[in-house]
Design a protein around this motif. Structure first.
Motif, PDB file in Angstrom:
ATOM      1  N   UNK A 130       0.962  -1.411  -0.212  1.00 32.56           N
ATOM      2  CA  UNK A 130       0.300  -0.087  -0.252  1.00 32.56           C
ATOM      3  C   UNK A 130       1.107   1.258  -0.035  1.00 32.56           C
ATOM      4  N   UNK A 131       1.791   1.503   0.643  1.00 33.42           N
ATOM      5  CA  UNK A 131       2.786   2.765   0.608  1.00 33.42           C
ATOM      6  C   UNK A 131       3.373   3.024  -0.382  1.00 33.42           C
ATOM      7  N   UNK A 132       4.051   2.360  -1.113  1.00 34.97           N
ATOM      8  CA  UNK A 132       4.399   2.005  -2.262  1.00 34.97           C
ATOM      9  C   UNK A 132       3.138   2.885  -3.417  1.00 34.97           C
ATOM     10  N   UNK A 133       1.843   1.659  -3.543  1.00 30.87           N
ATOM     11  CA  UNK A 133       0.770   2.190  -4.967  1.00 30.87           C
ATOM     12  C   UNK A 133       0.058   3.401  -3.857  1.00 30.87           C
ATOM     13  N   UNK A 134       0.575   3.904  -2.457  1.00 27.64           N
ATOM     14  CA  UNK A 134       0.142   5.389  -2.415  1.00 27.64           C
ATOM     15  C   UNK A 134       1.141   6.314  -3.298  1.00 27.64           C
ATOM     16  N   UNK A 135       2.002   5.831  -3.284  1.00 28.02           N
ATOM     17  CA  UNK A 135       3.142   7.035  -3.574  1.00 28.02           C
ATOM     18  C   UNK A 135       2.286   6.332  -5.495  1.00 28.02           C
TER      19      UNK A 135
END
Length: 243
Positions: A130-135
């Motif tokens: 999720x953190x990478x997808x948020x970025x």
């Protein structure tokens, strides 16, 4: 007193820490190991490599009891790998809490790891991108509360929700949908648990904290760097580098 160095790759750089027994003396980060050691300018009896060695299979103690390195963790089912620096963060948090039982959500390098800790052991984990997808979606903080609740209640519509947020340029909604879907999937890890957030990125940690607050989940937040001194001290003691 043993003078020793802990060092390992941190993204595209190498970070080294100078230790005198259980006391952190200095640290240095450079583009390679040789440069990091030169910048550290510290004569040591021993070097402990962070990230070397075969990952410890979960469940496993937070600190190894022998060897010259601190490897990460590995889980067979569901398959997962947790880096050694995150293992060190967890060690630092648990250093003065030998009987602590709860969940650490460690966020770094575009990944969030939900790790169940009990009696100084990492028992199991579940990780998300999720953190990478948020970025990747240009997500903004704090996460949109409505979007977060939408994905908590209907996580199967995540892809559709993300498209809607993309078309309408609602960047905080993208963040809310992604974290909401993650919280739903990670529910067994936070429901009824004491949760600790650890991250080397303050903004995203605050986003996860906001989401947990919306669910009335008791939690506390730590900066990863603040836990490294205690983690190194516990590591050195476990490896019997000092008494």
């Amino acid at each position: 007193m043993t003078r020793w160095i802990a060092l390992g790759p941190t993204g595209k750089t190498v970070t080294a820490y100078a230790m005198d027994g259980g006391t952190l003396i200095n640290s240095a980060t450079a583009e390679d190991e040789k440069s990091a050691l030169a910048a550290l300018d510290f004569e040591a009896n021993q070097a402990i490599r962070i990230g070397d060695g075969t990952p410890a299979k979960l469940p496993a103690k937070l600190t190894p009891e022998d060897g010259q390195s601190l490897p990460g963790f590995e889980q067979a089912s569901p398959p997962d790998i947790i880096g050694a620096w995150i293992r060190l963060w967890c060690t630092g948090f648990a250093a003065d809490k030998p009987n602590w039982d709860g969940v650490i959500c460690a966020i770094s390098s575009g990944i969030s790891h939900w790790i169940h800790i009990s009696a100084n052991e990492a028992v199991s984990c579940q990780s998300f991108l999720s953190p990478g997808l948020i970025d990747a979606f240009g997500g903004a903080f704090p996460p949109d509360a409505g979007a977060l609740f939408d994905s908590l209640s209907r996580p199967e519509r995540l892809a559709s929700h993300l498209r809607q947020a993309q078309v309408s340029a609602r960047t905080a909604a993208a963040t809310g949908h992604l974290i909401g879907a993650e919280l739903m999937a990670a529910r067994p890890y936070w429901l009824g648990q004491s949760v600790v957030l650890i991250s080397d990125e303050e903004e995203i940690a605050e986003g996860y904290a906001t989401a947990l607050e919306m669910q009335s989940v008791p939690h506390s937040t730590y900066q990863a760097q603040d836990l490294i001194p205690a983690g190194l001290t516990a590591l050195g003691k476990s490896l019997e580098l000092f008494e």
